[in-house]
Motif scaffolding. Structure first.
Motif, PDB file in Angstrom:
ATOM      1  N   ARG B  33     113.401  85.689  45.428  1.00 58.27           N
ATOM      2  CA  ARG B  33     113.890  84.063  45.668  1.00 58.27           C
ATOM      3  C   ARG B  33     114.661  84.077  47.287  1.00 58.27           C
ATOM      4  O   ARG B  33     115.437  84.890  47.459  1.00 58.27           O
ATOM      5  CB  ARG B  33     114.643  83.442  44.708  1.00 58.27           C
ATOM      6  CG  ARG B  33     114.888  82.055  44.934  1.00 58.27           C
ATOM      7  CD  ARG B  33     115.977  81.486  43.785  1.00 58.27           C
ATOM      8  NE  ARG B  33     115.572  81.477  42.411  1.00 58.27           N
ATOM      9  CZ  ARG B  33     116.150  82.042  41.570  1.00 58.27           C
ATOM     10  NH1 ARG B  33     117.093  82.927  41.640  1.00 58.27           N
ATOM     11  NH2 ARG B  33     115.752  82.088  40.250  1.00 58.27           N
ATOM     12  N   ASP B  34     114.188  83.014  48.055  1.00 62.23           N
ATOM     13  CA  ASP B  34     114.586  82.941  49.476  1.00 62.23           C
ATOM     14  C   ASP B  34     114.636  84.400  50.087  1.00 62.23           C
ATOM     15  O   ASP B  34     115.467  84.637  50.684  1.00 62.23           O
ATOM     16  CB  ASP B  34     116.273  82.450  49.428  1.00 62.23           C
ATOM     17  CG  ASP B  34     116.065  81.060  48.831  1.00 62.23           C
ATOM     18  OD1 ASP B  34     115.050  80.253  48.946  1.00 62.23           O
ATOM     19  OD2 ASP B  34     117.166  80.690  48.045  1.00 62.23           O
ATOM     20  N   LYS B 137     109.199  77.903  51.008  1.00 63.76           N
ATOM     21  CA  LYS B 137     109.852  78.829  49.938  1.00 63.76           C
ATOM     22  C   LYS B 137     108.731  79.422  49.170  1.00 63.76           C
ATOM     23  O   LYS B 137     107.571  78.984  48.855  1.00 63.76           O
ATOM     24  CB  LYS B 137     110.443  77.816  49.057  1.00 63.76           C
ATOM     25  CG  LYS B 137     111.652  77.056  49.709  1.00 63.76           C
ATOM     26  CD  LYS B 137     113.006  77.731  49.527  1.00 63.76           C
ATOM     27  CE  LYS B 137     114.117  76.903  49.981  1.00 63.76           C
ATOM     28  NZ  LYS B 137     115.262  77.720  50.121  1.00 63.76           N
ATOM     29  N   THR B 139     108.829  81.955  45.438  1.00 62.24           N
ATOM     30  CA  THR B 139     109.652  82.480  44.136  1.00 62.24           C
ATOM     31  C   THR B 139     108.500  83.258  43.825  1.00 62.24           C
ATOM     32  O   THR B 139     107.315  83.027  43.298  1.00 62.24           O
ATOM     33  CB  THR B 139     109.917  81.393  43.425  1.00 62.24           C
ATOM     34  OG1 THR B 139     110.910  80.545  44.150  1.00 62.24           O
ATOM     35  CG2 THR B 139     110.870  82.156  42.153  1.00 62.24           C
ATOM     36  N   ILE B 173     105.973  76.827  48.124  1.00 58.50           N
ATOM     37  CA  ILE B 173     106.033  75.295  48.569  1.00 58.50           C
ATOM     38  C   ILE B 173     105.971  75.166  50.081  1.00 58.50           C
ATOM     39  O   ILE B 173     106.168  76.170  50.818  1.00 58.50           O
ATOM     40  CB  ILE B 173     107.742  74.970  48.514  1.00 58.50           C
ATOM     41  CG1 ILE B 173     108.183  75.053  47.086  1.00 58.50           C
ATOM     42  CG2 ILE B 173     107.827  73.385  48.789  1.00 58.50           C
ATOM     43  CD1 ILE B 173     107.956  74.024  46.054  1.00 58.50           C
ATOM     44  N   ARG B 180     105.580  67.556  50.937  1.00 62.52           N
ATOM     45  CA  ARG B 180     105.633  68.832  50.091  1.00 62.52           C
ATOM     46  C   ARG B 180     104.587  68.799  49.125  1.00 62.52           C
ATOM     47  O   ARG B 180     104.583  67.979  48.402  1.00 62.52           O
ATOM     48  CB  ARG B 180     107.221  68.918  49.755  1.00 62.52           C
ATOM     49  CG  ARG B 180     108.247  69.336  50.858  1.00 62.52           C
ATOM     50  CD  ARG B 180     109.547  69.593  50.175  1.00 62.52           C
ATOM     51  NE  ARG B 180     110.099  68.498  49.539  1.00 62.52           N
ATOM     52  CZ  ARG B 180     110.500  67.382  50.001  1.00 62.52           C
ATOM     53  NH1 ARG B 180     110.842  67.589  51.066  1.00 62.52           N
ATOM     54  NH2 ARG B 180     111.169  66.495  49.044  1.00 62.52           N
ATOM     55  N   GLU B 181     104.314  70.198  48.980  1.00 61.63           N
ATOM     56  CA  GLU B 181     103.210  70.422  47.930  1.00 61.63           C
ATOM     57  C   GLU B 181     103.596  71.835  47.495  1.00 61.63           C
ATOM     58  O   GLU B 181     104.210  72.721  48.082  1.00 61.63           O
ATOM     59  CB  GLU B 181     101.770  70.484  48.678  1.00 61.63           C
ATOM     60  CG  GLU B 181     101.365  69.007  48.908  1.00 61.63           C
ATOM     61  CD  GLU B 181     100.932  68.230  47.677  1.00 61.63           C
ATOM     62  OE1 GLU B 181     101.185  68.523  46.644  1.00 61.63           O
ATOM     63  OE2 GLU B 181     100.918  66.729  47.839  1.00 61.63           O
ATOM     64  N   THR B 182     103.202  72.031  46.092  1.00 59.97           N
ATOM     65  CA  THR B 182     103.768  73.219  45.410  1.00 59.97           C
ATOM     66  C   THR B 182     102.470  73.655  44.704  1.00 59.97           C
ATOM     67  O   THR B 182     101.611  72.763  44.033  1.00 59.97           O
ATOM     68  CB  THR B 182     104.964  73.206  44.473  1.00 59.97           C
ATOM     69  OG1 THR B 182     105.133  74.383  44.063  1.00 59.97           O
ATOM     70  CG2 THR B 182     104.818  72.180  43.556  1.00 59.97           C
ATOM     71  N   GLN B 220      95.029  61.825  43.671  1.00 59.15           N
ATOM     72  CA  GLN B 220      94.578  61.569  42.403  1.00 59.15           C
ATOM     73  C   GLN B 220      93.266  60.581  42.561  1.00 59.15           C
ATOM     74  O   GLN B 220      93.151  59.672  43.152  1.00 59.15           O
ATOM     75  CB  GLN B 220      95.909  60.679  41.715  1.00 59.15           C
ATOM     76  CG  GLN B 220      96.991  61.686  41.392  1.00 59.15           C
ATOM     77  CD  GLN B 220      97.936  60.958  40.757  1.00 59.15           C
ATOM     78  OE1 GLN B 220      98.583  59.915  41.052  1.00 59.15           O
ATOM     79  NE2 GLN B 220      98.585  61.354  39.607  1.00 59.15           N
ATOM     80  N   LYS B 386      94.832  70.889  38.264  1.00 56.58           N
ATOM     81  CA  LYS B 386      95.744  70.778  39.283  1.00 56.58           C
ATOM     82  C   LYS B 386      94.774  70.434  40.785  1.00 56.58           C
ATOM     83  O   LYS B 386      95.313  70.056  41.788  1.00 56.58           O
ATOM     84  CB  LYS B 386      96.397  72.120  39.520  1.00 56.58           C
ATOM     85  CG  LYS B 386      97.211  72.457  38.585  1.00 56.58           C
ATOM     86  CD  LYS B 386      98.738  71.436  38.879  1.00 56.58           C
ATOM     87  CE  LYS B 386      99.263  71.683  40.174  1.00 56.58           C
ATOM     88  NZ  LYS B 386     100.355  70.574  40.383  1.00 56.58           N
ATOM     89  N   LYS B 401      93.772  65.914  42.932  1.00 57.22           N
ATOM     90  CA  LYS B 401      94.773  66.644  42.282  1.00 57.22           C
ATOM     91  C   LYS B 401      95.334  65.937  41.320  1.00 57.22           C
ATOM     92  O   LYS B 401      95.002  64.822  41.180  1.00 57.22           O
ATOM     93  CB  LYS B 401      95.585  67.178  43.494  1.00 57.22           C
ATOM     94  CG  LYS B 401      96.550  66.029  44.115  1.00 57.22           C
ATOM     95  CD  LYS B 401      97.557  66.435  44.939  1.00 57.22           C
ATOM     96  CE  LYS B 401      98.087  64.995  45.690  1.00 57.22           C
ATOM     97  NZ  LYS B 401      99.359  65.344  46.631  1.00 57.22           N
ATOM     98  N   ASP B 402      96.154  66.732  40.397  1.00 56.11           N
ATOM     99  CA  ASP B 402      96.931  66.105  39.423  1.00 56.11           C
ATOM    100  C   ASP B 402      96.592  64.978  38.603  1.00 56.11           C
ATOM    101  O   ASP B 402      97.034  63.786  38.861  1.00 56.11           O
ATOM    102  CB  ASP B 402      98.319  65.657  40.174  1.00 56.11           C
ATOM    103  CG  ASP B 402      99.039  66.811  40.978  1.00 56.11           C
ATOM    104  OD1 ASP B 402      99.119  67.891  40.439  1.00 56.11           O
ATOM    105  OD2 ASP B 402      99.845  66.691  41.987  1.00 56.11           O
ATOM    106  N   THR B 403      95.563  65.107  37.899  1.00 51.90           N
ATOM    107  CA  THR B 403      95.187  64.347  37.049  1.00 51.90           C
ATOM    108  C   THR B 403      94.725  64.811  35.667  1.00 51.90           C
ATOM    109  O   THR B 403      94.357  66.061  35.575  1.00 51.90           O
ATOM    110  CB  THR B 403      93.715  63.503  37.670  1.00 51.90           C
ATOM    111  OG1 THR B 403      93.614  62.456  36.765  1.00 51.90           O
ATOM    112  CG2 THR B 403      92.496  64.392  37.477  1.00 51.90           C
TER     113      THR B 403
END
Lengths: 458, 458
Positions: B33-34, B137, B139, B173, B180-182, B220, B386, B401-403
């Motif tokens: 992380r980081d 970012k 992780t 991220i 921002r998107e992840t 969407q 996604k 995306k995201d539906t």
């Protein structure tokens, strides 16, 4: 003395000589001192002991009985500026020592992380143990009677019933936490729950089902000791029957009432977005929103950990930080982030608490049906099926089931529809909150009325 | 007390069958992380689960203790599912099953220090940051576990299994113009430390960067009912949710599955064959033997459009008078086994993916997913998309995306009108959450579903 304990007078026989509280204290103390002896630097240790029982009745027979006694020990190391953890359910001293050796050898190889610290004095909990336990013993026969009485209310009586299942569960849990800076806190809790699920004949091959649940820290919360049998199965059956012959309605924007038992699904992305892990990783649609309006003014959300007898009742969090009552959202304005010591240090902010305890929405009126009664042409959502929310953007999409509402009247069940939008937009469209929060969950969020929400259907 | 005596004690109230499941597991995880590998976790746990079956009913108890009297107590507790008194005889002797080795561990995880694992996470982090300047970012988590299983039952079966599981997951991220998107990517296999290869790291870095970057141009979709082309690989989530759970024979035995009356009948068009398979070497869903002593195997659930097998544990197999299919699985010794999927996929058809897309005038193409859910009796299922594209006049156009997509299992299976020739097994960290967590995987060739309800904006 402790070495004598460790070299193992700690047998099953030894365990019976100690009560659970003493056993937890001894286990924690041993793990703490062993870690320090091995050069761990700073350490936090938690031990948990659970005794649980469960029974299931399917239709007219006892389908399952389950019983367990389990222990767990978790050790967190803050060693030479490095952080790591280990856990086990093997709590004899030799196993603990072996695990500490293994874990410490890994921790020493890690990159330093100065943001990892023990809870500082002033923030850590220093009060008496939390007591949320009911010590009465319930016999297996009494539990069986509760379940059979529960299913009897529908089994053999409702012609459309395919099956009814009733589950009883209880546990007693003891927790003790120590750290090398002086933290010393413990809790003792019990929990009793009763749930029922009914499946009924639907159109064609379909077998719609639904459930009901009750729970609390005392046996009375599930109807034990009452002369009246639990109506859990009856209510579950009624809900399942109401789901027969559903259909889709036209895609469009509708006012929507979301029932109390599923409103936490909509709140959950907000809570995740104001939690340290999401904020520090910049994976939050509420980054930079502290002190700003994020919802309609009818939303006030309070975290009240000290309401005795409620789920979520606690004096300290998993770090040992003392809990206090806080307003999370006040009339639509975001008042706090949930920050443990680690993420607070990373973000150079003051810690609050790692996570919510007992969330509630004060000052609502009426119940779900009264909210639905105000709709001319809307949807009363009684269940979410799947779906997700993008924590970075707040975009969400959830499958729903529920009922159509026309001129304030419920007309027919709906299914195979999807509710879609963005969380910031959704919460700005909150029109009203009911006063019907369930007291058997830690997030006591009442039924909610939103305006103008997008649904995909026909 | 030996295993034979313990089984006799478990059968002491007249149970038909009993088994013992001993487990010892060791888990390690390191986290980046980081930019630093700065957290590590080790978990060691073990115990014994004792099950007694009487008809279709189950008594279950477990203990973490290796002391004889704790194990005897657990056996007696489980025995109470029956209520008679007999003098049972355990098996005269145990026969040890000869099992294949589908995991083929070359380098055991316990021979690898964190020092050898860390460079892979640093390399992954470096590759992701260097691939795109918008990355903010990263992780990454590397987890490995090794479980030693030993099993005995009252039929005289004994077996052992050493099950490795390795998982590497990464999330990223990115930020562009304050948006921002992840996205995330993962791989998981039942194998030793040979899992760690430079090409795996490169593959994951490429995947997570491209997935995240894709989202900046996506939105969407417009919601409604439309044809959907599902790409090869993780679209197997459709099978898992839409039909797989409803084929699990505990639901069928209780008559709560929408497919309960469909055995031997046509449920989709000829040419469609759906398999649940525990035999794919090193696959996350692979099993040498299930958790009730039945060798891992390949089960044809749908053969050329006809429902040919449900997924059985020993209880349902006995109920239906068929052989168990090796699907009796459990999360750990704490849980009784249930019919669970392993690796669920559809065999190849004859269409090319291009021809499936070209056949759609207006619809959706979907290629990555995060989660799904099903209602077993009603048959309604969902999966969360996604990423994907709109299909307009046979071409992929706007990214989406995201539906959430919702449908009904039997109806959707019947609406599969085209099957590609490009079957792919997805090797992500899929976990099924039916009462307990179990590692699974899924796969699919590209398919065309002629209509599904797609969540989206209006």
């Amino acid at each position: 003395m402790r070495n004598a304990f460790c070299s193992c007078e700690f047998t099953d026989r030894g365990r019976t000589l100690m009560n659970e509280k003493e056993w937890l204290e001894e286990t924690c103390r041993y793990a703490l001192e062993s870690s320090l002896r091995k050069g761990a630097g700073q350490v936090r240790v938690s031990a948990v002991r659970d005794v649980s029982n469960g029974l299931t009745v399917l239709n007219d027979s006892l389908e399952k009985i389950q019983s367990a006694v389990e222990s767990s020990l978790m050790i967190r190391f803050f060693t030479e500026g490095r952080y790591g953890s280990c856990s086990t359910n093997r709590t004899d001293p030799a196993e603990i020592d072996k695990l500490i050796d293994q874990a410490l050898s890994s921790v020493r190889l890690l990159a330093p992380d100065p943001c990892r610290i023990l809870v500082p004095a002033g923030l850590r909990y220093e009060g008496p143990p939390l007591q949320a336990a009911d010590h009465r013993e319930i016999s297996t026969e009494t539990k069986k009677s509760l379940l059979f009485d529960c299913v009897k209310s529908v089994y053999g009586k409702e012609p459309s019933l395919i099956s009814v299942t009733a589950d009883y569960a209880d546990y007693k849990r003891w927790l003790h936490t120590l750290d090398s800076s002086g933290l010393n806190c413990s809790s003792e809790e019990t929990w009793y729950s009763l749930s029922a699920e009914c499946a009924v004949k639907g159109r064609g091959d379909t077998r719609p089902s639904d459930w009901e649940f009750s729970g609390g820290f005392s046996p009375e919360s599930i109807g034990l000791g009452s002369q009246t049998p639990s109506d859990c199965a009856k209510r579950a059956c009624k809900r399942a029957l109401n789901k027969r012959n559903p259909g889709k309605i036209a895609s469009g924007r509708y006012p929507v009432v979301v029932e109390n038992r599923i409103t936490s699904t909509l709140l959950s992305p907000l809570i995740e977005a104001i939690s340290g892990g999401s904020l520090q990783q910049q994976n939050s649609f509420l980054l930079g929103k502290l002190g700003k309006t994020i919802a309609a003014s009818v939303l006030t959300l309070v975290d009240d950990p000290h309401r005795k007898g409620s789920p979520g009742y606690r004096f300290f969090d998993n770090e040992g930080m003392a809990t206090v009552k806080r307003t999370v959202i006040e009339q639509g304005r975001l008042s706090m982030y949930f920050l443990n010591t680690y993420y607070a240090n990373k973000m150079q902010m003051k810690p609050t608490i790692s996570s919510p305890s007992l969330l509630s929405v004060p000052m609502g009126k009426g119940n779900a049906l009264s909210l639905a009664g105000s709709l001319k042409n809307g949807i009363f959502v009684t269940g979410f099926i799947g779906g997700n929310c993008n924590t970075a953007t707040g975009d969400f999409s959830y499958g729903i089931e529920g009922v159509r509402v026309e001129n304030g009247q419920i007309t027919h069940p709906v299914n195979e529809m999807v509710m879609t939008g963005n969380m910031l937009d959704l919460w700005q469209k909150l029109l009203a909150t009911a006063d019907d929060a369930l007291n058997s969950t830690a997030w006591q969020i009442p039924s909610l009325l939103f305006d103008n929400i997008e649904f995909a259907g026909l | 007390m030996n295993q034979k005596k313990l089984l006799e004690l478990a059968l002491g109230k007249g149970g038909d069958y009993a088994d013992l499941y001993l487990e010892q597991s060791l888990f390690h995880e390191i986290i980046l992380r980081d930019g630093k590998v700065n957290a590590a976790d080790t978990n060691s746990e073990g115990g014994l689960g004792i099950r007694v079956v009487k008809g279709q009913n189950t008594g279950y108890a477990y203990t973490e203790s290796s002391f004889a009297h704790d194990r005897e107590k657990a056996a007696k507790t489980a025995s109470y599912i029956a209520d008679g008194t007999i003098t049972p005889k355990g098996p005269a002797r145990f026969t040890t099953l000869k099992l294949p080795d589908r995991y083929n561990i070359l380098t055991p995880w316990d021979s690898i220090s964190p020092q050898k694992k860390m460079p892979y996470l640093y390399e992954l982090n470096e590759l992701i940051f260097s691939a795109d300047k918008r990355v903010k970012k990263v992780t990454a988590r590397l987890a490995d576990s090794t479980s030693h299983i030993e099993y005995y039952n009252s039929l005289g079966i004994h077996c052992t299994d050493i099950r490795p599981l390795a998982s590497l997951s990464v999330s990223c991220i990115m930020e562009e113009n304050s948006q921002r998107e992840t996205a995330s990517a993962s791989r998981s296999f039942r194998m030793g430390a040979e899992f760690l290869r430079p090409d795996l790291i490169k593959e994951l870095a490429r995947e997570v960067v491209s997935r995240t970057a894709f989202l900046f141009g996506a939105g969407q979709p417009h919601g409604g009912v439309m044809p959907v082309v599902m790409s090869a690989g993780s679209s197997g989530i459709l099978l898992h949710e839409a039909v797989g759970h409803a084929f699990e024979a505990d639901f069928v035995r209780k008559n709560t599955s929408i497919f309960s009356d469909k055995m031997g009948k046509r449920i989709c068009r000829p040419g469609i064959t759906v398999i649940d398979d525990g035999t794919i070497p090193a696959n996350r869903g692979a099993l040498n033997v299930d958790d009730e002593g039945v060798p891992g195997q390949k089960t044809y659930m749908v053969t050329d459009g006809i429902l040919t097998s449900f997924l059985h544990d020993r209880i349902s197999a006995r109920f239906f008078n068929v052989q168990p299919t090796g699907n009796g699985r459990r999360e750990s010794f704490r849980y009784m086994p249930l019919p669970r999927m392993r690796t669920t996929y559809m065999e190849n058809g004859t269409d090319s993916e291009e021809s499936l897309i070209a056949s759609v005038k207006k619809g959706l193409y979907v290629d990555s997913f995060s989660n799904g859910q099903v209602q077993i009796g009603a048959g309604d299922f969902t999966f969360f998309v996604k990423s994907g594209y709109l299909i307009e006049n046979g071409k992929l156009t706007q990214p989406v995306k995201d539906t959430n997509i919702i449908g009904n299992g039997p109806q959707t299976l019947a609406k599969i009108t085209g099957v590609g020739n490009n079957c792919l097994i997805d090797n992500g960290t899929w976990t099924c959450g039916k009462e307990q967590s179990c590692e699974v995987s899924c796969g699919m060739p590209s398919v065309l579903v002629s209509s599904l309800t797609v969540g989206g904006r209006l």
